[in-house]
Design a protein around this motif. Structure first.
Motif, mmCIF file in Angstrom:
data_model
loop_
_atom_site.group_PDB
_atom_site.id
_atom_site.type_symbol
_atom_site.label_atom_id
_atom_site.label_comp_id
_atom_site.label_asym_id
_atom_site.label_seq_id
_atom_site.Cartn_x
_atom_site.Cartn_y
_atom_site.Cartn_z
ATOM 1 N N LEU A 257 -76.147 1.496 -124.402
ATOM 2 C CA LEU A 257 -74.869 0.780 -124.428
ATOM 3 C C LEU A 257 -73.850 1.532 -125.276
ATOM 4 O O LEU A 257 -72.692 1.695 -124.882
ATOM 5 N N ALA A 258 -74.283 2.014 -126.432
ATOM 6 C CA ALA A 258 -73.378 2.781 -127.293
ATOM 7 C C ALA A 258 -72.964 4.079 -126.614
ATOM 8 O O ALA A 258 -71.785 4.455 -126.642
ATOM 9 N N ALA A 259 -73.909 4.748 -125.968
ATOM 10 C CA ALA A 259 -73.597 5.996 -125.266
ATOM 11 C C ALA A 259 -72.615 5.744 -124.128
ATOM 12 O O ALA A 259 -71.747 6.584 -123.850
ATOM 13 N N SER A 260 -72.726 4.580 -123.497
ATOM 14 C CA SER A 260 -71.813 4.283 -122.388
ATOM 15 C C SER A 260 -70.368 4.185 -122.863
ATOM 16 O O SER A 260 -69.451 4.583 -122.145
ATOM 17 N N VAL A 261 -70.160 3.683 -124.058
ATOM 18 C CA VAL A 261 -68.801 3.598 -124.607
ATOM 19 C C VAL A 261 -68.272 5.009 -124.846
ATOM 20 O O VAL A 261 -67.146 5.336 -124.454
ATOM 21 N N LEU A 262 -69.083 5.848 -125.452
ATOM 22 C CA LEU A 262 -68.683 7.234 -125.708
ATOM 23 C C LEU A 262 -68.355 7.953 -124.401
ATOM 24 O O LEU A 262 -67.300 8.572 -124.264
ATOM 25 N N VAL A 263 -69.241 7.853 -123.425
ATOM 26 C CA VAL A 263 -69.035 8.552 -122.151
ATOM 27 C C VAL A 263 -67.848 7.968 -121.390
ATOM 28 O O VAL A 263 -67.076 8.716 -120.781
ATOM 29 N N ALA A 264 -67.660 6.650 -121.421
ATOM 30 C CA ALA A 264 -66.508 6.052 -120.742
ATOM 31 C C ALA A 264 -65.198 6.581 -121.325
ATOM 32 O O ALA A 264 -64.256 6.884 -120.592
ATOM 33 N N GLY A 265 -65.153 6.712 -122.643
ATOM 34 C CA GLY A 265 -63.960 7.286 -123.271
ATOM 35 C C GLY A 265 -63.751 8.733 -122.872
ATOM 36 O O GLY A 265 -62.638 9.149 -122.542
ATOM 37 N N LEU A 266 -64.834 9.512 -122.881
ATOM 38 C CA LEU A 266 -64.736 10.912 -122.461
ATOM 39 C C LEU A 266 -64.325 11.034 -120.999
ATOM 40 O O LEU A 266 -63.572 11.937 -120.633
ATOM 41 N N MET A 267 -64.818 10.121 -120.169
ATOM 42 C CA MET A 267 -64.428 10.126 -118.758
ATOM 43 C C MET A 267 -62.927 9.914 -118.631
ATOM 44 O O MET A 267 -62.266 10.555 -117.818
ATOM 45 N N LEU B 196 -67.450 -10.821 -126.947
ATOM 46 C CA LEU B 196 -68.063 -10.905 -128.266
ATOM 47 C C LEU B 196 -68.891 -9.679 -128.626
ATOM 48 O O LEU B 196 -69.367 -9.564 -129.745
ATOM 49 N N GLY B 197 -69.050 -8.776 -127.691
ATOM 50 C CA GLY B 197 -69.801 -7.552 -127.956
ATOM 51 C C GLY B 197 -68.888 -6.354 -127.817
ATOM 52 O O GLY B 197 -68.389 -6.063 -126.729
ATOM 53 N N LEU B 198 -68.641 -5.663 -128.891
ATOM 54 C CA LEU B 198 -67.740 -4.520 -128.878
ATOM 55 C C LEU B 198 -68.177 -3.477 -127.863
ATOM 56 O O LEU B 198 -67.344 -2.861 -127.207
ATOM 57 N N ASP B 199 -69.483 -3.289 -127.704
ATOM 58 C CA ASP B 199 -69.966 -2.299 -126.752
ATOM 59 C C ASP B 199 -69.559 -2.651 -125.319
ATOM 60 O O ASP B 199 -69.065 -1.803 -124.580
ATOM 61 N N HIS B 200 -69.726 -3.901 -124.925
ATOM 62 C CA HIS B 200 -69.350 -4.321 -123.575
ATOM 63 C C HIS B 200 -67.834 -4.226 -123.382
ATOM 64 O O HIS B 200 -67.347 -3.736 -122.364
ATOM 65 N N TRP B 201 -67.126 -4.710 -124.378
ATOM 66 C CA TRP B 201 -65.661 -4.753 -124.322
ATOM 67 C C TRP B 201 -65.088 -3.353 -124.127
ATOM 68 O O TRP B 201 -64.279 -3.115 -123.239
ATOM 69 N N LEU B 202 -65.504 -2.424 -124.964
ATOM 70 C CA LEU B 202 -64.955 -1.071 -124.906
ATOM 71 C C LEU B 202 -65.437 -0.281 -123.693
ATOM 72 O O LEU B 202 -64.690 0.533 -123.145
ATOM 73 N N ALA B 203 -66.673 -0.483 -123.268
ATOM 74 C CA ALA B 203 -67.163 0.239 -122.090
ATOM 75 C C ALA B 203 -66.360 -0.145 -120.855
ATOM 76 O O ALA B 203 -65.945 0.726 -120.078
#
Length: 177
Positions: free
Chosen positions: A88-98, A39-46
């Motif tokens: 949390l938002a930064a983690s999504v960005l960094v996970a994608g960059l990783m 239910l949380g886009l941040d958790h889901w995408l990270a």
């Protein structure tokens, strides 16, 4: 192409305002915990992004162990973390960059980043759900989402596209955090 359009539709639907609010799971049960990361886009995408990265970096077992331990510590340790939502938002960005730069990122640095961001996500799960059962459910679903990311990373068409979409979503979230 149909898979791509379905993925795009799912990302758009998950970006709805209610997806950010994490509603309806404060009862503390295992099922409520399972629902929380979905239910949380941040958790889901990270978690999806970390799965994509672990596949590209060819270290899924180490990544899974790191993420699992950090999520659990974050959920159960009495931490006082500042600026959780921007992290949390930064983690999504960094996970994608990783995921995009997995072959150039040293595995140890990737594991440290995965651990730090998972600690923050675990903390958010622990704060937003009540009790051990809910935290255990959130942990299980988070690992399931990471496994889905790993499976998606095995698809040659998605290897660069999926991390790019996660990166774009993270950049958008960071702008709103």
């Amino acid at each position: 192409m149909k898979r791509l359009s379905n993925l795009s539709i799912l990302i758009i639907l998950m970006s709805a305002g209610s997806a950010w609010a994490h509603p309806g799971h404060a009862d503390g049960g295992f099922a409520a915990g399972l629902a929380h990361p979905l239910l949380g886009l941040d958790h889901w995408l990270a978690m999806l992004g970390l799965g994509l990265w672990s596949c590209a970096a060819a270290i899924p077992r180490k990544a899974l162990a790191t993420v699992c331990a950090a999520l659990a510590v974050g959920a159960f340790a009495p931490l006082a973390l500042p600026a959780v939502e921007p992290l949390l938002a930064a983690s999504v960005l960094v996970a994608g960059l990783m995921g995009l730069g997995a072959t150039r990122l040293p595995a140890v640095l990737g594991l440290v980043l995965a651990g730090v961001f998972s600690l923050v996500h675990g903390h958010a799960h622990g704060q937003e759900t009540a009790g051990f059962a809910a935290a255990a459910g959130a942990l299980c679903m988070s690992l399931g989402l990471m496994a889905i990311g790993w499976l998606a990373g095995r698809n040659t068409r998605l290897q660069k596209l999926a991390p790019a979409l996660v990166t774009l979503a993270g950049a958008g979230m960071l702008g709103f955090a």
